[in-house]
Write a protein that holds these residues in place. Structure first.
Motif, PDB file in Angstrom:
ATOM      1  N   HIS A  54      -0.281   2.820  -2.834  1.00 38.46           N
ATOM      2  CA  HIS A  54       0.385   1.367  -2.237  1.00 38.46           C
ATOM      3  C   HIS A  54       0.816   0.922  -3.647  1.00 38.46           C
ATOM      4  O   HIS A  54       0.319  -0.107  -3.944  1.00 38.46           O
ATOM      5  CB  HIS A  54      -0.483   0.658  -1.505  1.00 38.46           C
ATOM      6  N   PRO A  55       1.877   1.439  -4.308  1.00 35.94           N
ATOM      7  CA  PRO A  55       2.248   0.989  -5.690  1.00 35.94           C
ATOM      8  C   PRO A  55       2.994  -0.601  -5.504  1.00 35.94           C
ATOM      9  O   PRO A  55       2.530  -1.287  -6.341  1.00 35.94           O
ATOM     10  CB  PRO A  55       3.209   1.727  -6.068  1.00 35.94           C
ATOM     11  N   VAL A  56       3.532  -0.686  -4.269  1.00 35.67           N
ATOM     12  CA  VAL A  56       4.400  -2.097  -4.183  1.00 35.67           C
ATOM     13  C   VAL A  56       3.316  -3.066  -4.149  1.00 35.67           C
ATOM     14  O   VAL A  56       3.269  -4.087  -4.669  1.00 35.67           O
ATOM     15  CB  VAL A  56       5.297  -2.023  -3.138  1.00 35.67           C
ATOM     16  N   GLN A  57       2.261  -3.013  -3.192  1.00 40.24           N
ATOM     17  CA  GLN A  57       1.124  -3.889  -3.097  1.00 40.24           C
ATOM     18  C   GLN A  57       0.384  -4.032  -4.064  1.00 40.24           C
ATOM     19  O   GLN A  57      -0.146  -5.036  -4.299  1.00 40.24           O
ATOM     20  CB  GLN A  57       0.410  -3.272  -1.451  1.00 40.24           C
ATOM     21  N   TRP A  58       0.144  -2.780  -5.001  1.00 43.46           N
ATOM     22  CA  TRP A  58      -0.732  -3.007  -6.250  1.00 43.46           C
ATOM     23  C   TRP A  58      -0.013  -3.873  -7.246  1.00 43.46           C
ATOM     24  O   TRP A  58      -0.644  -4.872  -7.650  1.00 43.46           O
ATOM     25  CB  TRP A  58      -0.871  -1.686  -6.557  1.00 43.46           C
ATOM     26  N   ILE A  59       1.202  -3.780  -7.447  1.00 44.95           N
ATOM     27  CA  ILE A  59       1.810  -4.678  -8.360  1.00 44.95           C
ATOM     28  C   ILE A  59       1.944  -5.989  -7.949  1.00 44.95           C
ATOM     29  O   ILE A  59       1.812  -6.988  -8.684  1.00 44.95           O
ATOM     30  CB  ILE A  59       3.343  -4.121  -8.730  1.00 44.95           C
ATOM     31  N   ALA A  60       2.200  -6.331  -6.717  1.00 41.72           N
ATOM     32  CA  ALA A  60       2.298  -7.798  -6.063  1.00 41.72           C
ATOM     33  C   ALA A  60       0.869  -8.323  -6.256  1.00 41.72           C
ATOM     34  O   ALA A  60       0.585  -9.552  -6.582  1.00 41.72           O
ATOM     35  CB  ALA A  60       2.833  -7.641  -4.781  1.00 41.72           C
TER      36      ALA A  60
END
Length: 671
Positions: free
Chosen positions: A47-53
């Protein structure tokens, strides 16, 4: 002698400000390091997008800001401890008991306790930044009886205790590997380039040590983890969640996510502390230019000759010698000031002060090597003089002038040291100050002295005929002859000329009291009992390799003295208009040749020529272990620098026949 206020101006105005600058840069580097830790701690490949957010929202939250302020306070405390505990001469333990004494010292106990507390604080900040699994010590849970309860979050406990373990281990690791030692690099670089070149080593070292600390901590927690867990539960009235495996079990320890977070947290903790230490070393060891001479009287104490000859802090003395070595190589304008004469009067005060301090350093190292070689040559059973005496040694130059020096003091009184007849023979003037024993008087204070030596000891006391001022030539030949000295009356065993008309007073032959005899017998019984215990022998036996390293622990100053003297002497061939260097050239050559002979004899001893291997990773600098090899190379290079510059002109220099023969080998490039 300078007052305390005058001698500490450098610490207040230079060292403290450099330490403050290093702490400021460590605080400025803390935000990117913390952001990198948050990104790696919340790593999620699926989950890269959730990780960065999540990372961005956490970095701007109030808890993250509070933890960052707390981390800044920890970095400031670490920098303060670096300033308080640093040293330019490493403390090398020559036995296991000496190392144990360093670990149990009250000062070290305070250091370990404070670092343990700081480790807990950093681990708590890591628990806040990693995620909800580690944030709180207590978490709601549903027990078997049905009612909601507060259960212990063992993951938070494990992470906080891990910070304490890493902080304490880091403190002990610093003692064993001399983490407080501030080394001076041979190659001069700008601060940024030096920091940039060492940064990958620091990151690698932090990751590897955190991995080892994680392994050791899991082993300790596996056997003793129930103790803090039970104490926390009883104190805070918390329950244990039966649905989760306890972390002191095999199933709990094999949690890969927990292992990863422990390793990342340990790496972050060590990296922030090591960066602070690295910046402190870079800033403190930066080159400082001392003026050679000043036109203002109030700044005279800050000039290079005054700093070298005065009682200054060691960091100031080392930076002054470093500046001397650099100006002698790269600054012709400052060399002219060294060779200049005072007005009025026409005296070379600058050169006399600089050369006398350098010669004193070389003479001090020579005396230490002589004393160590004498002890090792007799297998540790004999020493040059009694333990309570003011250890004095006298050496006679080619013109008959005697020079008395303290072996134990770092700065001999004599300025010019020409070719000595024998550094082991003492002038009879020293016996007015302290009683001297024979060359082979056994060390009865040692708990491991041989019983046979003790039985022979009464025959070697100063009251025996062996200690008379007129000794037999056969007795003198039994002494340790380490030096190829000039043939004079002393080496042939003739009476030592005394400057005083009255003979040396002999101690009164009085019979000891019964109480003294009783205590002496009990002391001998205790020593005899301890010598048969393997553990005692293991703790008290000397480490030959460490003893050799301890002799050269401060040899960086001698290396700079050799480089400064040799470059100045070589430059004087074309730049010394008044010939001030030529007056001390015999003393300089004699001191260097004498030191080279002592160094060569030291390297013939066992364990002295074994070059230690550099560790694969470590912030504890190990350059002090190889200083003796650097000194030997620098000494030979310094003599070759002088002989190459002056060539056959050195044949006109007055020196002994043995030193002239040794110097001829350098002139012919055979050494």
């Amino acid at each position: 002698m300078l007052s305390a206020e005058q001698s500490c101006w450098f610490v207040r105005k230079v060292v403290c400000w450099r330490a403050a600058a290093s702490i400021a840069w460590a605080v400025l580097l803390l935000p990117p390091v913390t952001a990198l830790f948050v990104v790696l701690g919340r790593f999620s490949l699926l989950h890269p997008v959730q990780w960065i957010a999540e990372c961005l929202s956490l970095l701007t939250s109030a808890s993250a800001i509070f933890s960052f302020i707390l981390l800044c306070g920890v970095v400031v405390v670490v920098g303060f401890f670096n300033l308080e505990y640093y040293t330019v001469t490493p403390s090398i333990a020559c036995s296991k008991i000496a190392l144990l004494a360093q670990l149990l010292h009250p000062r070290q106990f305070v250091h370990s306790l404070v670092h343990c507390v700081m480790g807990v604080m950093v681990a708590w900040c890591c628990a806040i930044n990693i995620g909800p699994r580690y944030q709180n010590l207590a978490s709601p849970c549903a027990l078997a009886d049905g009612g909601p309860q507060l259960c212990l979050n063992e993951y938070h406990l494990v992470l906080v205790l891990f910070g304490a373990f890493v902080g304490y281990s880091h403190s002990l690791f610093g003692v064993v590997h001399n983490m407080n030692y501030v080394p001076f690099h041979a190659v001069q670089q700008y601060k940024y380039l030096r920091f940039k070149g060492t940064l990958p080593v620091v990151v690698k070292c932090s990751a590897i040590q955190a991995l080892y600390f994680t392994r050791n901590y899991l082993g300790v927690y596996f056997f003793l983890g129930y103790i803090p867990r039970s104490w926390i539960c009883n104190t805070l009235s918390l329950q244990l969640n039966s649905s989760l495996h306890p972390l002191d079990s095999i199933a709990g320890i094999l949690d890969l996510s927990m292992l990863y977070h422990l390793w990342i947290s340990g790496t972050f903790l060590l990296l922030t502390w090591y960066l602070t230490t690295l910046l402190f070393r870079v800033f403190v060891t930066e080159v400082y230019n001392f003026p050679v001479q000043s036109a203002f009287a109030e700044q005279a104490n800050r000039c290079l000759p005054k700093v070298l000859t005065g009682q200054q802090p060691m960091i100031m003395k080392f930076l002054a010698l470093q500046d001397l070595a650099l100006l002698s190589q790269h600054s012709p304008s400052r060399r002219v000031q060294v060779f200049s004469l005072s007005q009025p009067g026409g005296h070379p005060h600058n050169w006399n002060a600089i050369s006398s301090e350098c010669l004193s350093l070389l003479a001090d190292l020579t005396q230490r090597l002589v004393a160590h070689h004498d002890t090792v040559a007799t297998n540790g059973r004999a020493k040059l003089q009694s333990a309570g005496s003011d250890t004095k040694s006298a050496s006679t130059d080619s013109s008959g002038l005697s020079m008395t020096q303290d072996i134990g003091t770092p700065r001999p009184n004599s300025m010019f040291m020409r070719t000595p007849a024998s550094v082991f023979l003492r002038s009879s003037a020293a016996c007015h100050q302290s009683p001297l024993t024979a060359p082979f008087t056994p060390d009865l204070d040692s708990p491991f002295s041989s019983p046979a030596i003790r039985r022979l000891a009464p025959h070697l006391e100063p009251t025996s005929p062996w200690s008379d001022t007129v000794q037999s030539p056969h007795v003198m030949r039994r002494g340790p002859k380490l030096w190829s000295a000039s043939t004079d009356s002393q080496t042939n065993g003739s009476p030592c000329p005394s400057p005083a008309s009255a003979p040396c007073p002999h101690p009164a032959a009085s019979k000891p009291s019964l109480l003294t005899q009783f205590l002496h017998r009990r002391k001998e019984q205790v020593k005899h009992f301890l010598t048969k215990r393997v553990l005692v022998m293991y703790l008290f036996n000397k480490l030959p390799e460490a003893s050799s390293q301890a002799l050269f622990a401060d040899s960086q100053s001698h290396i700079w003295a050799l480089e400064g003297l040799s470059h100045l002497v070589a430059a004087s061939f074309s730049e010394d208009k008044f010939g001030v260097v030529q007056t001390t050239l015999p003393s300089i050559l004699g001191s260097m040749l004498l030191l080279q002979e002592a160094v060569d004899r030291h390297f013939k001893l066992p364990h002295a020529s074994s070059k230690p291997l550099r560790p694969a990773c470590g912030m504890g600098d190990c350059t002090h272990k190889t200083l003796r090899f650097a000194l030997r190379a620098t000494l030979k290079t310094a003599i070759y620098r002088i002989t190459t510059t002056f060539g056959e002109h050195l044949n006109a220099v007055k020196m002994s026949a043995e030193h002239r023969k040794r110097l001829q080998q350098f002139l012919e490039y055979k050494e």
